[in-house]
Write a protein that holds these residues in place. Structure first.
Motif, short mmCIF file in Angstrom:
data_model
loop_
_atom_site.label_atom_id
_atom_site.label_comp_id
_atom_site.label_asym_id
_atom_site.label_seq_id
_atom_site.Cartn_x
_atom_site.Cartn_y
_atom_site.Cartn_z
N TYR A 43 61.87 -59.07 -10.72
CA TYR A 43 61.13 -60.22 -10.16
C TYR A 43 60.61 -59.81 -8.78
CZ TYR A 43 59.76 -65.06 -9.47
OH TYR A 43 59.03 -66.21 -9.28
N ALA A 195 59.04 -59.53 -15.35
CA ALA A 195 59.46 -60.43 -14.26
C ALA A 195 59.97 -61.76 -14.82
CB ALA A 195 58.29 -60.68 -13.31
N TYR A 196 59.49 -62.13 -16.01
CA TYR A 196 59.90 -63.40 -16.60
C TYR A 196 60.88 -63.21 -17.77
CZ TYR A 196 56.67 -65.43 -13.43
OH TYR A 196 56.06 -65.80 -12.26
N ASP A 198 64.00 -60.76 -17.49
CA ASP A 198 64.74 -59.67 -16.88
C ASP A 198 65.85 -59.16 -17.78
OD1 ASP A 198 67.57 -60.89 -15.78
OD2 ASP A 198 66.00 -62.39 -15.93
N THR A 203 66.97 -64.92 -16.09
CA THR A 203 65.86 -65.85 -16.34
C THR A 203 66.13 -66.66 -17.61
OG1 THR A 203 64.40 -64.24 -15.33
CG2 THR A 203 63.35 -66.01 -16.55
#
Ligand code: TRP
Length: 311
Positions: A43, A195-196, A198, A203
């Motif tokens: 992230y 990033a969305y 992980d 997340t």
């Protein structure tokens, strides 16, 4: 609060397609999980935004038309990022009042003590509540201002809403005021997808916590292992959608007896984070009425702090 939560959840889960409003991510557990997300290597957003703040404070200082201003931050949160920018601006000799606006009075207390600790001479005027309303009221005071909207929060509006939002800010600003926004950029889709989603699955827990919260606050009987986290990034639109997927046909009941039915593989939409290109950001700024947009980015152009001005 609980009443609106109940109404919003009932409405979202009986709509088609189903959704849960993203403002409900942040209960105590959600706040903790989000703090962990912010520390994840994958992230990259907060880390790079902070890096840019480190490198562009001088140019931001020089771009400001006055040496005494109000710095108004919309959705200020705990102020941890902003502190670095404020410190840098102070050390360049800028005189300012810091006005953090946030829906949560809790987080504003943390914000105020963090900033006050490091910058004892700065006047801080935290205002809790709907930041758009507060901003409209504040804009009647004619003090020169720097308005800030950091943390890629703009991405959580649809592009239409984002433009409407910037227009609204523009209409409440004076000619020499400036708007600084932290916006995540389009890039290799793999990096955004990661990033969305992980590898430590934080997340995933963050997304599933919405169901946990409904269990805790509305006495529902969601079995979290019967749902999956499904993030989906569309690089053309620049939209990172987050969904929950029902892994089987199932019924969920609230304490008051209300039932919701889920088909196998049915989706619940929970959040969208739009990513922009530098050109798209410029176009939005111009459409909103601004005459000048300057971007401060990291060398890889993963993230931008964009400064919108009129003169
Ligand atoms: N709204 C933030 C963002 O778009 C927070 C966030 C990070 C988030 N990971 C998430 C929201 C996963 C929903 C699902 O970056």
């Amino acid at each position: 609060m609980n009443k609106t939560f109940e109404q919003d959840i009932k409405k979202g889960l009986s709509s088609s397609p189903k959704y849960i409003p993203s403002q409900y991510f942040y209960d105590e557990t959600g706040d903790q999980l989000f703090q962990q997300i912010m520390k994840l290597e994958e992230y990259y957003l907060p880390r790079i935004e902070l890096e840019i703040i480190g490198s562009c404070s001088h140019e931001i200082f020089q771009a400001l038309a006055f040496d005494a201003i109000d710095i108004i931050e919309l959705g200020a949160g705990d102020g941890s990022k902003t502190l670095k920018l404020l410190k840098n601006l102070k050390s360049k000799g800028l005189n300012f009042r810091y006005i953090p606006l946030d829906i949560s009075s809790n987080v504003l207390e943390i914000n105020q003590s963090a900033i006050q600790n490091h910058l004892p001479d700065v006047d801080i005027l935290p205002i809790a509540g709907d930041y758009m309303k507060t901003f409209s009221e504040l804009s009647r005071q004619k003090n020169p201002k720097l308005v800030m909207f950091l943390g890629s929060n703009l991405g959580n509006f649809t592009p239409d809403k984002a433009l409407g939002f910037i227009k609204h800010l523009y209409q409440h600003m004076n000619g020499s005021d400036a708007l600084l926004m932290g916006i995540d950029l389009k890039k290799n889709p793999q990096m955004i997808a990661a990033a969305y989603n992980d590898s430590q699955q934080i997340t995933r827990m963050f997304n599933l916590n919405l169901l946990g919260r409904i269990n805790r606050e509305l006495g529902a009987d969601f079995k979290l292992n019967r749902f999956d986290h499904y993030p989906f990034y569309d690089p053309i639109k620049g939209s990172a959608f987050s969904y929950l997927v029902s892994l089987e046909t199932q019924k969920v009941k609230l304490a008051d007896g209300t039932c919701f039915y889920f088909e196998k593989n049915e989706l619940i939409h929970t959040e969208v984070s739009y990513k922009y290109s530098l050109k798209e950001i410029e176009k939005m700024g111009m459409k909103a009425g601004f005459l000048k947009v300057r971007h401060f980015t990291d060398p890889q152009e993963y993230f931008t702090l964009s400064l919108f001005q009129n003169e």
